[in-house]
Design a protein around this motif. Structure first.
Motif, short mmCIF file in Angstrom:
data_model
loop_
_atom_site.label_atom_id
_atom_site.label_comp_id
_atom_site.label_asym_id
_atom_site.label_seq_id
_atom_site.Cartn_x
_atom_site.Cartn_y
_atom_site.Cartn_z
N HIS A 28 47.28 45.84 43.71
CA HIS A 28 46.73 46.63 44.01
C HIS A 28 47.98 47.57 44.48
O HIS A 28 47.75 48.84 44.43
N ARG A 38 45.89 40.00 44.25
CA ARG A 38 45.02 40.98 44.51
C ARG A 38 45.91 42.24 45.32
O ARG A 38 45.90 43.31 44.83
N GLU A 88 38.20 46.21 41.32
CA GLU A 88 36.82 46.27 41.88
C GLU A 88 37.01 45.66 43.28
O GLU A 88 37.73 44.75 43.72
N SER A 89 35.85 45.99 44.07
CA SER A 89 35.63 45.10 45.44
C SER A 89 35.42 43.62 45.50
O SER A 89 35.82 42.85 46.30
N ASN A 90 34.83 43.23 44.27
CA ASN A 90 34.51 41.84 43.89
C ASN A 90 35.52 41.40 43.01
O ASN A 90 35.28 40.24 42.28
N TRP A 91 36.64 41.86 42.75
CA TRP A 91 37.51 41.43 41.98
C TRP A 91 37.90 39.66 42.12
O TRP A 91 38.19 39.27 40.98
#
Length: 222
Positions: free
Chosen positions: A58, A54, A65-68
């Motif tokens: 990034h 992540r 997404e915040s909940n990736w």
């Protein structure tokens, strides 16, 4: 030296999961603006944590997404439940260790939930019952030595009497940092990535019993 404890990484060593997870990661990131060749996925991410994937993705421009993490784990778990297979020869290696009365455990950077799926799908969960360790159990993931030292401590066996089986530089560095002999499984890994780290390399699980110097009687019984 015949070891007193053998510690296996999970993905790519016990279970043939990495091709599935690498493809899922590649497709997931491409849908989020970061297209990477599979070779780069392997180099960047194999042996690490999904939190590390992540953060790296990034930083490379992926829109996540915040909940990736929850999303990617959901994709991975579904894929692994359907497609994961045991690495050829692993069951025979465990038979050899059982005959030699040498304990073994699995130590992974993956979460327990993932190992529950892969080890169960591959028929290995019962063989490692009570000896399944994750980076969730320790302060720091590989390449820190924590998970390997944790397994050795619970078994009451000195690190110098342990052997680690790894297929990634990240994991191999953890084994060496733990003060353990570390053997690199290179059936699907570029040997040049592990040769500078590991004490020995092998490309077929059938070669591991001899590499571990298991008693001849134990090998003959298998």
């Amino acid at each position: 030296m015949t070891p007193d404890l053998v510690l296996f990484d999970c993905d790519g060593v016990l279970v043939d999961s990495e091709a599935v997870t690498n493809r899922i990661i590649q497709e997931n990131l491409a849908a989020r603006g970061l297209s990477l060749p599979l070779e780069q996925i392997v180099t960047l991410f194999v042996g690490g944590t999904m939190a590390g994937v992540r953060d790296t993705a990034h930083s490379m421009g992926a829109t996540l997404e915040s909940n990736w993490l929850d999303l990617i784990y959901g994709e991975m778990f579904a894929g692994l439940a359907a497609q994961c297979e045991v690495i050829p020869g692993v069951s025979n290696v465990l038979d050899h260790l059982d005959h030699a009365h040498i304990p073994y455990a699995v130590c992974s950077n993956g979460p327990h939930a993932k190992m529950d799926i892969t080890l169960t799908a591959c028929g290995l969960k019962e063989r490692f019952d009570g000896r399944i360790y994750s980076r969730e159990d320790v302060p720091a993931p590989k390449p820190a030595p924590d998970v390997y030292l944790y397994a050795a401590k619970l078994a009451n066996i000195a690190p110098a009497r342990c052997v680690v089986i790894e297929d990634s530089p990240t994991g191999a560095k953890a084994g060496k940092a733990a003060g353990m002999r570390t053997f690199g499984y290179v059936a699907e890994t570029d040997p040049t990535r592990l040769a500078p780290i590991c004490d020995a390399l092998f490309d077929d699980m059938a070669k591991l019993p001899k590499l571990l110097h298991l008693p001849h009687a134990a090998v003959a019984q298998s």
